[in-house]
Design an enzyme around this catalytic site. Sequence first.
Site: not given
Length: 319
Positions: A38, A106
């Site tokens: 991330h 994402e």
Amino acid sequence: MTAFGYFLSCEEFGPAELLSQAKAAEQAGFEVLAISDHYHPWNDEQGQSPFVWSMIGALSQACSLPVTTLVTCPTVRMHPAVNAQAAATSAVLTGGRFRFGVGTGEALNEHVLGEAWPDAELRMEMLEEAVHVMRHLFTGKQITHRGRHYTVENARIYTLPDKPPPVYVSGFGPQAATLAGRIGDGFVTMTPDRELVEQFRSAGGGRKPVVGGPKVCWGTDRDQAVKTVHRLWPNAYLPGELGQILPTPKHFEQACELVTEDMVRDNAVCGDDVDEHVRAVRAYTEADFDEVYVNQIGPDQQGFFDFYRTSVLPQLRDG
């Protein structure tokens, strides 16, 4: 035989804590490790986000367990040619024990360079081209590629493992499972959905590995564990495609105002009921998963590892 692993959450823990967890996981009897990739955490309460490639280098020196990224998006934030070099070096450092989990990503992590966030169909197209580019670079040959989404010119990776790292493709629906079956060396999906696994296998996946697993919150006080999950991971209970399209932790915090503690209580594995933990993991083995990764939410990591070492893993291995 299913392998049971621990999932290292880069969204929730800093580098030193993740290394400590990896060592504790190995000592507790977990056989494999997964780690998230991330740029941002899902919300500010989670509060961390170390660079995954630095973490894998450190993990290679801290323990001997195989490591899989769950998952890297190799399409926007980092060019696939750079991702391929990172994956190759990780495979060398781990002595061939690195598996490259990839997915379509994402907006939360991938929009940070200012690129427009593509729709799902285009993201899958980009992922397929990225995997194609990376596989060619894993050969060690100099390549030039001019595709619809990526250009590579005179690129060659010199530091390579004996065998290319396997590429596991993530998917949460039939189209993505079909893509994983066609281009992947394995399939990543985080819910124990047997139909999705069968879709992957029938689309070309055959007996290639299927990996995923649950989040849990072990603790002696179930109500407190529910509060911990609600504080740290309410995003896990958001519906539909919100997880793919919301751009910042603040947007996730706003959406998560709709998630109640009762929703967590009714759906999350919280507390110290051995049977509940065993059932949560067995749901994946019964859905024909080959590797199941468990992630402990919250600060009581050592209590979790002791609990799984003494009470949960023995039951899982006894069948």
